[in-house]
Design an enzyme around this catalytic site. Structure first.
Site, PDB file in Angstrom:
ATOM      1  N   ILE A 192       0.934  -1.122  -0.098  1.00  0.00           N
ATOM      2  CA  ILE A 192      -0.163  -0.004   0.034  1.00  0.00           C
ATOM      3  C   ILE A 192       0.950   1.093   0.134  1.00  0.00           C
ATOM      4  O   ILE A 192       1.854   1.397   0.828  1.00  0.00           O
ATOM      5  CB  ILE A 192      -0.888   0.089   1.393  1.00  0.00           C
ATOM      6  CG1 ILE A 192      -2.080  -1.158   1.230  1.00  0.00           C
ATOM      7  CG2 ILE A 192      -1.653   1.298   1.072  1.00  0.00           C
ATOM      8  CD1 ILE A 192      -2.815  -1.155   0.176  1.00  0.00           C
ATOM      9  N   HIS A 193       0.910   1.936  -0.947  1.00  0.00           N
ATOM     10  CA  HIS A 193       1.466   3.462  -1.120  1.00  0.00           C
ATOM     11  C   HIS A 193       1.108   4.673  -1.551  1.00  0.00           C
ATOM     12  O   HIS A 193       1.436   5.639  -1.473  1.00  0.00           O
ATOM     13  CB  HIS A 193       2.769   2.999  -1.812  1.00  0.00           C
ATOM     14  CG  HIS A 193       2.605   2.946  -3.435  1.00  0.00           C
ATOM     15  ND1 HIS A 193       2.120   1.824  -3.847  1.00  0.00           N
ATOM     16  CD2 HIS A 193       2.727   3.898  -4.278  1.00  0.00           C
ATOM     17  CE1 HIS A 193       1.892   1.995  -5.163  1.00  0.00           C
ATOM     18  NE2 HIS A 193       2.279   3.395  -5.434  1.00  0.00           N
ATOM     19  N   ARG A 194      -0.268   4.621  -2.116  1.00  0.00           N
ATOM     20  CA  ARG A 194      -0.866   5.740  -2.887  1.00  0.00           C
ATOM     21  C   ARG A 194      -1.202   6.578  -1.865  1.00  0.00           C
ATOM     22  O   ARG A 194      -1.899   6.328  -0.794  1.00  0.00           O
ATOM     23  CB  ARG A 194      -1.767   5.143  -3.794  1.00  0.00           C
ATOM     24  CG  ARG A 194      -1.595   4.565  -5.052  1.00  0.00           C
ATOM     25  CD  ARG A 194      -2.647   4.194  -6.084  1.00  0.00           C
ATOM     26  NE  ARG A 194      -2.231   3.638  -7.374  1.00  0.00           N
ATOM     27  CZ  ARG A 194      -1.927   4.563  -8.285  1.00  0.00           C
ATOM     28  NH1 ARG A 194      -1.920   5.739  -8.075  1.00  0.00           N
ATOM     29  NH2 ARG A 194      -1.291   3.921  -9.387  1.00  0.00           N
TER      30      ARG A 194
ATOM     31  N   ARG B 180       7.087   6.144   2.282  1.00  0.00           N
ATOM     32  CA  ARG B 180       5.987   6.965   2.512  1.00  0.00           C
ATOM     33  C   ARG B 180       5.001   6.310   3.708  1.00  0.00           C
ATOM     34  O   ARG B 180       4.829   7.018   4.813  1.00  0.00           O
ATOM     35  CB  ARG B 180       5.076   7.077   1.474  1.00  0.00           C
ATOM     36  CG  ARG B 180       3.824   8.300   1.471  1.00  0.00           C
ATOM     37  CD  ARG B 180       2.831   8.389   0.467  1.00  0.00           C
ATOM     38  NE  ARG B 180       3.590   8.849  -0.809  1.00  0.00           N
ATOM     39  CZ  ARG B 180       3.874   8.260  -1.729  1.00  0.00           C
ATOM     40  NH1 ARG B 180       3.099   7.085  -1.969  1.00  0.00           N
ATOM     41  NH2 ARG B 180       4.246   8.994  -2.757  1.00  0.00           N
TER      42      ARG B 180
ATOM     43  N   ASP C  22      -2.419  -1.364  -3.511  1.00  0.00           N
ATOM     44  CA  ASP C  22      -3.376  -0.412  -4.280  1.00  0.00           C
ATOM     45  C   ASP C  22      -2.614   0.314  -5.489  1.00  0.00           C
ATOM     46  O   ASP C  22      -2.817   1.232  -6.163  1.00  0.00           O
ATOM     47  CB  ASP C  22      -3.425   1.048  -3.419  1.00  0.00           C
ATOM     48  CG  ASP C  22      -2.166   1.458  -2.584  1.00  0.00           C
ATOM     49  OD1 ASP C  22      -1.198   1.027  -3.249  1.00  0.00           O
ATOM     50  OD2 ASP C  22      -2.202   2.261  -1.800  1.00  0.00           O
TER      51      ASP C  22
END
Length: 358
Positions: free
Chosen positions: A202-204, A235, A275
């Site tokens: 998950i990074h968005r 992030r 994502d």
């Protein structure tokens, strides 16, 4: 021999552009440019060597910054090298600022520009990637659309000239790189995995910039009945650190993996949670059920084929557990490895470039 400038800015771009670079050998002199949009140790020479690719000929070293800073600096850099080299054509793939910069620079210099992965649409203009896709498609001379649906999106927007349905190079890349991953990666042994696990990423910003949303996602993963290996983007790591989040169940937060490790991890997983746009595609090629934590996707073919589902954080735990415990439900989301073509997209793109330039 005519020169082809290939511009990449991120790891996924070089992975998916690799089939084009390989296919161009013998037809074009290849000049590979890395904008440095995302600094990643894997974008070093060792990464290219691991994929049996030539290292970049030039690194613009743009680095991090705002959308405008990245785009403007890359635009200046790409314009300079196009003026210096006067190539027959330039190509870029996807939807990053590297793509937008290359598209704008080439169009203003009348350099033939080919957009690889043209026609993808999420129809969500709040995503910078969507703006980049649309602009690049509307100034491209050649649009290499991966699917019939992508061609339809272009046609709906009045883009009909120079459009080629080629399939997606992600299929070529998976076919070419999976054997390398099987041979060179020991990721399963390192983490003590036997195939009964989930791979997650998950990074968005839609997920990471909303602390409550991200906590709901990781809580769902932490409550799974099997180990969940989550290579966390920097992030994501920063936000989780700010939340003082510590998994107490199944979730195993690890540092980002190199590409071959993650490809092997995904290939042997029971379910993928992501994502990422590219991972939705790769999961379909590898025939691994995918749950995408997003309200929309520019890869609707995967959803329509039933191998990918869009889920909200509140739904993730229940849906994941169903796939882990119900073999029939998991089987129903397995298959369709040919959604994005037969693995010859790179060859088709190079052939179309060659014909257009002739």
């Amino acid at each position: 021999m005519r020169e082809l400038v290939v511009v990449v800015g991120t790891r996924p771009e070089i992975i998916k552009m690799a089939p084009v670079i390989r296919a161009a050998e013998g037809t074009f002199e290849r000049y590979l440019v890395h904008t440095g949009q995302h600094y990643d140790a894997e974008m070093s020479g060792a990464f290219f060597e691991a994929l049996d690719l030539p290292a970049p000929d030039e690194n613009l070293e743009i680095g991090s910054g705002t959308q405008g800073e990245q785009t403007s600096q890359a635009l200046v850099g790409v314009e300079r090298l196009l003026l210096e080299r006067e190539p027959a054509a330039a190509v870029a793939l996807g939807d990053t600022n590297a793509v937008l910069s290359t598209a704008l620079a080439a169009s203003k210099l009348s350099t033939t520009f080919g957009h690889v992965e043209a026609g993808l649409r999420s129809f969500d203009r709040t995503m910078p990637e969507e703006v980049n896709r649309v602009v690049a498609d509307h100034v491209a001379d050649l649009s290499f659309a991966p699917t019939e649906q992508a061609v339809s999106h272009l046609r709906d927007e009045g883009v009909t000239e120079g459009v080629h349905e080629t399939g997606n190079t992600v299929v070529d890349a998976c076919h070419e790189h999976a054997p390398l991953a099987a041979e060179r990666s020991d990721v399963l042994e390192r983490f003590g995995l036997d195939g009964d696990y989930v791979a997650a990423t998950i990074h968005r910003p839609h997920n990471t910039d909303d602390a409550e949303r991200l906590r709901a996602v990781v809580d769902a993963l932490d409550g799974a009945s099997v180990p969940v290996v989550f290579p966390a983007h920097p992030r994501t790591q920063r936000v989780l650190a700010d939340l003082d989040y510590e998994p107490s169940g199944s979730l195993r937060l690890v540092d980002p993996l190199d590409y071959l490790d993650f490809l092997k991890l995904m290939d042997h997983a029971r379910v993928v949670v992501t994502d990422s746009g590219g991972i939705q595609e790769e999961a379909s090629v590898l025939e691994v059920p995918c749950l995408t934590v997003r309200p929309n996707t520019e890869r609707p073919e995967t959803v329509e084929a039933g191998v990918n589902e869009l889920v909200e954080p509140a739904e993730l735990s229940a849906r994941l557990e169903t796939l882990l415990t119900d073999a029939d439900a998991r089987d129903a989301m397995t298959g369709h490895p040919d959604l994005y073509g037969d693995g010859d997209a790179g060859e088709r793109i190079v052939a179309a470039l060659d014909a257009a330039l002739d």
